[in-house]
Design a protein around this motif. Structure first.
Motif, PDB file in Angstrom:
ATOM      1  N   GLY A   1       0.805  -1.206   0.000  1.00  0.00           N
ATOM      2  CA  GLY A   1       0.000   0.000   0.000  1.00  0.00           C
ATOM      3  C   GLY A   1       0.843   1.262   0.000  1.00  0.00           C
ATOM      4  N   CYS A   2       0.158   2.405  -0.116  1.00  0.00           N
ATOM      5  CA  CYS A   2       0.872   3.685  -0.148  1.00  0.00           C
ATOM      6  C   CYS A   2      -0.073   4.796   0.284  1.00  0.00           C
ATOM      7  CB  CYS A   2       1.382   3.958  -1.565  1.00  0.00           C
ATOM      8  SG  CYS A   2       2.353   5.471  -1.653  1.00  0.00           S
ATOM      9  N   ASN A   3       0.451   5.731   1.089  1.00  0.00           N
ATOM     10  CA  ASN A   3      -0.366   6.856   1.550  1.00  0.00           C
ATOM     11  C   ASN A   3      -0.152   8.117   0.730  1.00  0.00           C
ATOM     12  OD1 ASN A   3      -1.246   5.167   3.508  1.00  0.00           O
ATOM     13  ND2 ASN A   3      -0.303   6.233   5.223  1.00  0.00           N
ATOM     14  N   MET A   4       0.738   8.035  -0.283  1.00  0.00           N
ATOM     15  CA  MET A   4       0.971   9.209  -1.131  1.00  0.00           C
ATOM     16  C   MET A   4      -0.167   9.339  -2.144  1.00  0.00           C
ATOM     17  SD  MET A   4       3.746  10.884  -0.436  1.00  0.00           S
ATOM     18  CE  MET A   4       4.982  10.642   0.824  1.00  0.00           C
ATOM     19  N   LYS A   5      -0.153  10.463  -2.849  1.00  0.00           N
ATOM     20  CA  LYS A   5      -1.246  10.694  -3.790  1.00  0.00           C
ATOM     21  C   LYS A   5      -0.708  11.141  -5.143  1.00  0.00           C
ATOM     22  CE  LYS A   5      -4.634  12.083  -0.267  1.00  0.00           C
ATOM     23  NZ  LYS A   5      -3.873  11.759   0.949  1.00  0.00           N
ATOM     24  N   CYS A   6       0.354  10.503  -5.605  1.00  0.00           N
ATOM     25  CA  CYS A   6       0.921  10.906  -6.894  1.00  0.00           C
ATOM     26  C   CYS A   6      -0.190  10.839  -7.949  1.00  0.00           C
ATOM     27  CB  CYS A   6       2.093  10.005  -7.276  1.00  0.00           C
ATOM     28  SG  CYS A   6       3.396  10.011  -6.036  1.00  0.00           S
ATOM     29  N   SER A   7      -0.292  11.913  -8.743  1.00  0.00           N
ATOM     30  CA  SER A   7      -1.494  12.070  -9.561  1.00  0.00           C
ATOM     31  C   SER A   7      -1.575  11.067 -10.714  1.00  0.00           C
ATOM     32  CB  SER A   7      -1.574  13.500 -10.105  1.00  0.00           C
ATOM     33  OG  SER A   7      -0.448  13.759 -10.890  1.00  0.00           O
ATOM     34  N   TYR A   8      -0.444  10.454 -11.071  1.00  0.00           N
ATOM     35  CA  TYR A   8      -0.423   9.521 -12.200  1.00  0.00           C
ATOM     36  C   TYR A   8      -0.563   8.065 -11.765  1.00  0.00           C
ATOM     37  CZ  TYR A   8       4.262   9.310 -10.340  1.00  0.00           C
ATOM     38  OH  TYR A   8       5.319   9.190  -9.468  1.00  0.00           O
ATOM     39  N   CYS A   9      -0.645   7.822 -10.443  1.00  0.00           N
ATOM     40  CA  CYS A   9      -0.453   6.458  -9.937  1.00  0.00           C
ATOM     41  C   CYS A   9      -1.745   5.875  -9.360  1.00  0.00           C
ATOM     42  CB  CYS A   9       0.632   6.486  -8.867  1.00  0.00           C
ATOM     43  SG  CYS A   9       0.948   4.866  -8.146  1.00  0.00           S
ATOM     44  N   ILE A  10      -1.960   4.620  -9.666  1.00  0.00           N
ATOM     45  CA  ILE A  10      -3.186   3.942  -9.241  1.00  0.00           C
ATOM     46  C   ILE A  10      -2.961   3.086  -7.983  1.00  0.00           C
ATOM     47  CG2 ILE A  10      -2.908   1.863 -10.682  1.00  0.00           C
ATOM     48  CD1 ILE A  10      -6.147   3.921 -10.316  1.00  0.00           C
ATOM     49  N   VAL A  11      -1.686   2.973  -7.565  1.00  0.00           N
ATOM     50  CA  VAL A  11      -1.363   2.084  -6.437  1.00  0.00           C
ATOM     51  C   VAL A  11      -2.180   2.368  -5.169  1.00  0.00           C
ATOM     52  CG1 VAL A  11       0.485   1.502  -4.782  1.00  0.00           C
ATOM     53  CG2 VAL A  11       0.883   1.320  -7.228  1.00  0.00           C
ATOM     54  N   PRO A  12      -2.283   3.630  -4.718  1.00  0.00           N
ATOM     55  CA  PRO A  12      -3.033   3.853  -3.468  1.00  0.00           C
ATOM     56  C   PRO A  12      -4.484   3.345  -3.560  1.00  0.00           C
ATOM     57  CG  PRO A  12      -1.785   5.799  -4.049  1.00  0.00           C
ATOM     58  CD  PRO A  12      -1.707   4.877  -5.228  1.00  0.00           C
ATOM     59  N   LYS A  13      -5.055   3.413  -4.781  1.00  0.00           N
ATOM     60  CA  LYS A  13      -6.428   2.929  -4.949  1.00  0.00           C
ATOM     61  C   LYS A  13      -6.485   1.413  -4.955  1.00  0.00           C
ATOM     62  CE  LYS A  13      -9.531   6.171  -7.061  1.00  0.00           C
ATOM     63  NZ  LYS A  13     -10.291   6.571  -8.207  1.00  0.00           N
TER      64      LYS A  13
ATOM     65  N   GLY B   1       9.025  -2.099  -0.403  1.00  0.00           N
ATOM     66  CA  GLY B   1       7.870  -1.295  -0.014  1.00  0.00           C
ATOM     67  C   GLY B   1       7.684  -0.184  -1.026  1.00  0.00           C
ATOM     68  N   GLN B   2       6.465   0.319  -1.156  1.00  0.00           N
ATOM     69  CA  GLN B   2       6.236   1.434  -2.101  1.00  0.00           C
ATOM     70  C   GLN B   2       7.077   2.630  -1.679  1.00  0.00           C
ATOM     71  OE1 GLN B   2       4.629   0.980  -4.788  1.00  0.00           O
ATOM     72  NE2 GLN B   2       3.485  -0.870  -4.345  1.00  0.00           N
ATOM     73  N   ILE B   3       7.110   2.907  -0.359  1.00  0.00           N
ATOM     74  CA  ILE B   3       8.037   3.908   0.189  1.00  0.00           C
ATOM     75  C   ILE B   3       8.710   3.216   1.357  1.00  0.00           C
ATOM     76  CG2 ILE B   3       8.317   6.191   1.177  1.00  0.00           C
ATOM     77  CD1 ILE B   3       5.919   7.113  -0.267  1.00  0.00           C
ATOM     78  N   VAL B   4       9.735   2.471   1.049  1.00  0.00           N
ATOM     79  CA  VAL B   4      10.275   1.529   2.026  1.00  0.00           C
ATOM     80  C   VAL B   4      10.888   2.224   3.243  1.00  0.00           C
ATOM     81  CG1 VAL B   4      12.568   1.251   0.957  1.00  0.00           C
ATOM     82  CG2 VAL B   4      11.495  -0.692   2.128  1.00  0.00           C
TER      83      VAL B   4
ATOM     84  N   PRO C   1      13.032   3.834  -1.998  1.00  0.00           N
ATOM     85  CA  PRO C   1      12.920   4.925  -1.038  1.00  0.00           C
ATOM     86  C   PRO C   1      12.308   6.167  -1.693  1.00  0.00           C
ATOM     87  CG  PRO C   1      15.136   4.808  -1.887  1.00  0.00           C
ATOM     88  CD  PRO C   1      14.366   3.713  -2.571  1.00  0.00           C
ATOM     89  N   HIS C   2      11.917   7.106  -0.887  1.00  0.00           N
ATOM     90  CA  HIS C   2      11.267   8.343  -1.343  1.00  0.00           C
ATOM     91  C   HIS C   2      11.980   9.495  -0.636  1.00  0.00           C
ATOM     92  CE1 HIS C   2       8.093  11.304  -1.936  1.00  0.00           C
ATOM     93  NE2 HIS C   2       7.435  10.457  -2.709  1.00  0.00           N
ATOM     94  N   PRO C   3      12.111  10.635  -1.284  1.00  0.00           N
ATOM     95  CA  PRO C   3      12.763  11.764  -0.596  1.00  0.00           C
ATOM     96  C   PRO C   3      12.072  12.123   0.721  1.00  0.00           C
ATOM     97  CG  PRO C   3      12.531  12.239  -2.930  1.00  0.00           C
ATOM     98  CD  PRO C   3      11.783  10.955  -2.676  1.00  0.00           C
TER      99      PRO C   3
ATOM    100  N   ARG D   1       2.043  15.787  -7.929  1.00  0.00           N
ATOM    101  CA  ARG D   1       1.831  15.660  -6.477  1.00  0.00           C
ATOM    102  C   ARG D   1       2.966  14.872  -5.817  1.00  0.00           C
ATOM    103  NH1 ARG D   1      -4.413  14.307  -5.200  1.00  0.00           N
ATOM    104  NH2 ARG D   1      -5.368  16.178  -5.999  1.00  0.00           N
ATOM    105  N   ARG D   2       4.164  15.145  -6.272  1.00  0.00           N
ATOM    106  CA  ARG D   2       5.353  14.583  -5.626  1.00  0.00           C
ATOM    107  C   ARG D   2       5.825  15.634  -4.624  1.00  0.00           C
ATOM    108  NH1 ARG D   2       6.680   9.345  -6.372  1.00  0.00           N
ATOM    109  NH2 ARG D   2       8.904   9.813  -6.297  1.00  0.00           N
ATOM    110  N   PRO D   3       5.804  15.338  -3.326  1.00  0.00           N
ATOM    111  CA  PRO D   3       6.024  16.390  -2.320  1.00  0.00           C
ATOM    112  C   PRO D   3       7.497  16.678  -2.008  1.00  0.00           C
ATOM    113  CG  PRO D   3       5.394  14.349  -1.257  1.00  0.00           C
ATOM    114  CD  PRO D   3       5.445  14.055  -2.724  1.00  0.00           C
TER     115      PRO D   3
HETATM  116  S1  SF4 Z   1       4.157   6.590  -7.337  1.00  0.00           S
HETATM  117 FE1  SF4 Z   1       4.876   5.504  -5.513  1.00  0.00          FE
HETATM  118  S2  SF4 Z   1       4.773   7.050  -3.899  1.00  0.00           S
HETATM  119 FE2  SF4 Z   1       3.458   7.787  -5.567  1.00  0.00          FE
HETATM  120  S3  SF4 Z   1       1.398   7.042  -5.076  1.00  0.00           S
HETATM  121 FE3  SF4 Z   1       2.354   5.544  -6.442  1.00  0.00          FE
HETATM  122  S4  SF4 Z   1       3.234   4.029  -5.081  1.00  0.00           S
HETATM  123 FE4  SF4 Z   1       2.835   5.847  -3.848  1.00  0.00          FE
END
Ligand code: SF4
Length: 305
Positions: A3-15, A47-50, A88-90, A127-129
């Motif tokens: 899972g992932c708590n980020m909200k990158c606008s192009y990504c479907i993973v959190p959903k 991990g998505q953001i390990v 990893p994520h910044p 939406r990359r913070p």
């Molecule tokens: S790109 Fe990575 S960090 Fe961003 S929402 Fe998708 S899984 Fe999460």
């Protein structure tokens, strides 16, 4: 982690994968101990953001994040020689993690660190913070403690609204960092993402052109990095037979460079020094330095945390 708590606008993973959650630390350690007892030499923590592992479940100890505590515990496991993690994520990539590269020798000198864009305007739209300055400053800090660090990344070209100026900023950052490997993606709409309503206004030709520009930079920097290894020896973990050639086997350096040499099936699962004699942008070729290494069992195992 899943899972992932980020909200990158192009990504479907959190959903599709839901909120971020990690396995209990003791369970992960137990699993790796068993793998090590069975001959595994290398593990990859996934991990998505390990680096955000356990951030809500476990406390910081001595200013060390739960992920750093996990790395320390994996590092203590006898039989494990190489530790990798991805991605990893910044966000949350702090000094405690950077310091690990100075004091945990089993942590390989390789990191996959997704940049996505070199334009702060596009990072915001994605939406990359983080800013590109922050991204580059983490890499600079990593290189201070491990100057030989190999770095790979993910880039999306042609995100909706990416102008020539935005792409030029990506090109500059890409060249400046000098990535050793990269996954380059030409943007396409993912249904259900917040970027979906923006459509896909950048033409295929523009995306292809931008992709080719980055590919050429990558080819040059990767080749230069490999050429610097000619005449040197490095430890290689053998993974299995190469796709082509009699008695040719493939392995990886700690820096994640692919190596092909004449070897024997007995070396699969073993870490053996190799002398490099010839390279391409993607592969190192050479010869074994030592022979007579005992046969191993498992080669490399990924463990979802
Ligand atoms: S790109 Fe990575 S960090 Fe961003 S929402 Fe998708 S899984 Fe999460």
């Amino acid at each position: 982690m899943q899972g992932c708590n980020m909200k990158c606008s192009y990504c479907i993973v959190p959903k599709t994968r839901g909120v971020e959650r990690g396995r209990p630390m003791d369970e992960i350690i137990d699993e790796i101990e068993k793998l090590a007892a069975n001959g595994t030499r290398e593990v990859t923590l996934l991990g998505q953001i390990v680096n955000q592992y356990g951030i809500r479940e476990f406390p910081f100890v001595d200013k060390k994040s739960p992920f750093v505590q996990l790395l320390e515990r994996v590092h203590e496991i006898e039989g494990i020689d190489r530790i990798r993690f991805t991605s990893p994520h910044p966000v949350g990539f702090k000094q405690d993690l950077i310091d690990c590269y100075a004091r945990l020798p089993k942590l390989v000198e390789y990191i996959h660190f997704p940049m996505q864009s070199g334009s702060n305007r596009i990072l915001k739209a994605m939406r990359r913070p983080y800013t590109i300055e922050k991204f580059k400053s983490i890499i600079a800090e990593l290189r201070k403690v491990r100057p030989d660090m190999y770095i790979s990344t993910d880039i999306i070209v042609g995100f909706p609204g990416e102008t020539d100026e935005d792409f030029e900023l990506t090109r500059q950052a890409f060249e400046e960092v000098g990535f050793d490997m990269a996954y380059l993606f030409k943007y396409s709409v993912r249904p259900g993402t917040t970027a979906e309503p923006l459509g896909d206004p950048i033409t295929k030709e523009q995306k292809e052109q931008r992709n080719q520009i980055l590919l050429e930079i990558l080819r040059k920097s990767s080749l230069a990095r490999n050429e610097a290894l000619i005449g040197k020896n490095e430890d290689v973990l053998f993974e299995g037979p190469a796709k082509k050639g009699d008695n040719m086997f493939v392995g990886r350096t700690a820096g994640n460079r692919v190596v092909i040499v004449k070897a024997s099936p007995r070396l699969i699962g073993q870490i053996v020094p190799v002398h490099f004699t010839r390279v391409t942008a993607s592969t190192l070729f050479g010869e074994l330095v030592l022979e007579g290494v005992e046969a191993g069992v498992n080669v490399t195992t990924s463990v979802a945390v």
